[in-house]
Design a protein around this motif. Structure first.
Motif, mmCIF file in Angstrom:
data_model
loop_
_atom_site.group_PDB
_atom_site.id
_atom_site.type_symbol
_atom_site.label_atom_id
_atom_site.label_comp_id
_atom_site.label_asym_id
_atom_site.label_seq_id
_atom_site.Cartn_x
_atom_site.Cartn_y
_atom_site.Cartn_z
ATOM 1 N N ASP A 226 0.931 -1.208 -0.086
ATOM 2 C CA ASP A 226 0.139 -0.073 0.059
ATOM 3 C C ASP A 226 0.945 1.133 0.118
ATOM 4 O O ASP A 226 0.459 2.379 -0.396
ATOM 5 C CB ASP A 226 -0.971 0.084 1.201
ATOM 6 C CG ASP A 226 -2.280 -1.023 0.973
ATOM 7 O OD1 ASP A 226 -2.424 -1.087 -0.283
ATOM 8 O OD2 ASP A 226 -2.854 -1.078 2.014
ATOM 9 N N THR A 227 2.113 0.989 0.336
ATOM 10 C CA THR A 227 3.019 2.295 0.237
ATOM 11 C C THR A 227 3.108 2.938 -1.194
ATOM 12 O O THR A 227 3.357 4.003 -1.480
ATOM 13 C CB THR A 227 4.394 2.111 0.564
ATOM 14 O OG1 THR A 227 5.018 0.843 -0.111
ATOM 15 C CG2 THR A 227 4.445 1.578 2.067
ATOM 16 N N ALA A 228 2.729 2.071 -2.117
ATOM 17 C CA ALA A 228 2.786 2.588 -3.701
ATOM 18 C C ALA A 228 1.625 3.369 -3.909
ATOM 19 O O ALA A 228 1.662 4.494 -4.782
ATOM 20 C CB ALA A 228 2.646 1.428 -4.333
ATOM 21 N N LEU A 229 0.520 3.347 -2.872
ATOM 22 C CA LEU A 229 -0.442 4.539 -3.142
ATOM 23 C C LEU A 229 -0.276 5.941 -2.860
ATOM 24 O O LEU A 229 -0.939 6.678 -3.516
ATOM 25 C CB LEU A 229 -1.641 4.141 -2.314
ATOM 26 C CG LEU A 229 -2.313 2.732 -2.698
ATOM 27 C CD1 LEU A 229 -3.456 2.413 -1.646
ATOM 28 C CD2 LEU A 229 -3.154 2.754 -4.115
ATOM 29 N N VAL A 230 0.864 6.150 -2.296
ATOM 30 C CA VAL A 230 1.187 7.506 -1.759
ATOM 31 C C VAL A 230 1.399 8.306 -2.972
ATOM 32 O O VAL A 230 1.434 9.583 -2.986
ATOM 33 C CB VAL A 230 2.368 7.726 -0.809
ATOM 34 C CG1 VAL A 230 1.993 6.942 0.585
ATOM 35 C CG2 VAL A 230 3.614 7.133 -1.236
ATOM 36 N N GLN A 231 1.829 7.580 -4.291
ATOM 37 C CA GLN A 231 2.152 8.645 -5.372
ATOM 38 C C GLN A 231 1.005 9.479 -5.884
ATOM 39 O O GLN A 231 1.329 10.193 -6.615
ATOM 40 C CB GLN A 231 2.590 7.422 -6.339
ATOM 41 C CG GLN A 231 1.668 6.629 -7.092
ATOM 42 C CD GLN A 231 2.144 5.617 -8.229
ATOM 43 O OE1 GLN A 231 2.314 6.366 -9.277
ATOM 44 N NE2 GLN A 231 2.140 4.445 -7.747
ATOM 45 N N VAL A 232 -0.124 8.928 -5.371
ATOM 46 C CA VAL A 232 -1.391 9.949 -5.514
ATOM 47 C C VAL A 232 -1.202 11.353 -5.227
ATOM 48 O O VAL A 232 -1.875 12.093 -5.944
ATOM 49 C CB VAL A 232 -2.601 9.337 -5.324
ATOM 50 C CG1 VAL A 232 -2.791 9.326 -3.721
ATOM 51 C CG2 VAL A 232 -3.854 9.715 -6.073
ATOM 52 N N ILE A 233 -0.428 11.691 -4.069
ATOM 53 C CA ILE A 233 -0.112 12.767 -3.883
ATOM 54 C C ILE A 233 1.067 13.550 -4.258
ATOM 55 O O ILE A 233 1.673 14.303 -3.715
ATOM 56 C CB ILE A 233 -0.428 13.097 -2.278
ATOM 57 C CG1 ILE A 233 0.423 12.119 -1.490
ATOM 58 C CG2 ILE A 233 -1.990 12.885 -1.907
ATOM 59 C CD1 ILE A 233 0.195 11.974 0.199
ATOM 60 N N GLY A 234 1.767 12.833 -5.139
ATOM 61 C CA GLY A 234 2.964 13.062 -5.552
ATOM 62 C C GLY A 234 4.354 12.598 -4.662
ATOM 63 O O GLY A 234 5.416 13.349 -4.991
#
Length: 211
Positions: free
Chosen positions: A153-161
């Motif tokens: 789920d750490t991969a989802l942080v790319q949604v905020i750059g």
């Protein structure tokens, strides 16, 4: 290829930092949430139930966006993307850990509490000396599953750059016009999860040894 590996390692460092900081805050935060959920005071348990329902019932990606952008639109306050990622992930995982804690605590028979009372233990002593060790042993498998999920789920942080491992791989994919960075990222995630699984297996075996 060496330059590519270097970029991927840099992305991995960010991923590991997010992972470790999220665990650092979410694991202890889950305890008061679980306590509130089991509280006999109706307003407290109601608020905890609603909070858990909202957090567990909405996508983590949406929570990341809200945590990062809401302060700016509501209070005209902006802050670091990395910090926003840690806050959102910590709150999300604290709620899941809280339910794991609750299930573990409620699985302990009433007889354990009665026996500790006969022995003269107070409520705090009963919890930390009798209940908690048993709860830890019972929740380790479920905690392991959640921690493995956190790595991914750490991969989802790319949604905020936030440029973590997967975002780095995507950037390199665009630069090289090759899918190789994505496959390398997959290998990196696999090894990180393998390490987490190994640690939890060792913990389970150690707890079985001391039972």
């Amino acid at each position: 290829m060496l330059n590519l590996i270097k970029f991927m390692l840099e992305g991995s460092v960010i991923t590991i930092e997010i992972f470790l900081l999220t665990l650092l805050f979410s694991v202890p935060l889950g305890l008061p949430i679980a306590a509130s959920r089991m509280s006999k005071v109706k307003p407290i348990s109601l608020i905890a139930n609603i909070f858990l329902l909202v957090i567990r019932g909405t996508p983590l990606m949406l929570q990341l966006i809200v945590v990062y952008f809401a302060p700016y639109y509501l209070f005209n306050v902006s802050y670091d993307r990395f910090t926003a990622a840690i806050i959102a992930l910590s709150i999300n995982y604290a709620c899941y850990f809280a339910e794991i804690y609750r299930g573990g605590i409620q699985s302990i028979s009433v007889g354990q509490y009665e026996a500790s009372k006969v022995l003269g233990y107070g409520k705090i002593q009963t919890f930390f000396r009798i209940i908690l060790p048993q709860v830890i042993k019972r929740i380790i498998p479920s905690m392991g599953n959640e921690v493995i999920t956190l790595v991914k789920d750490t991969a989802l942080v790319q949604v905020i750059g936030v440029t973590e491992l997967l975002r780095t791989a995507q950037n390199q994919q665009s630069r090289l016009f090759s899918t190789t960075p994505i496959f390398i990222a997959g290998i990196f995630y696999f090894f990180m999860n393998w390490i987490v699984s190994f640690i939890f297996i060792r913990i389970e075996k150690r707890l079985d040894y001391y039972k």
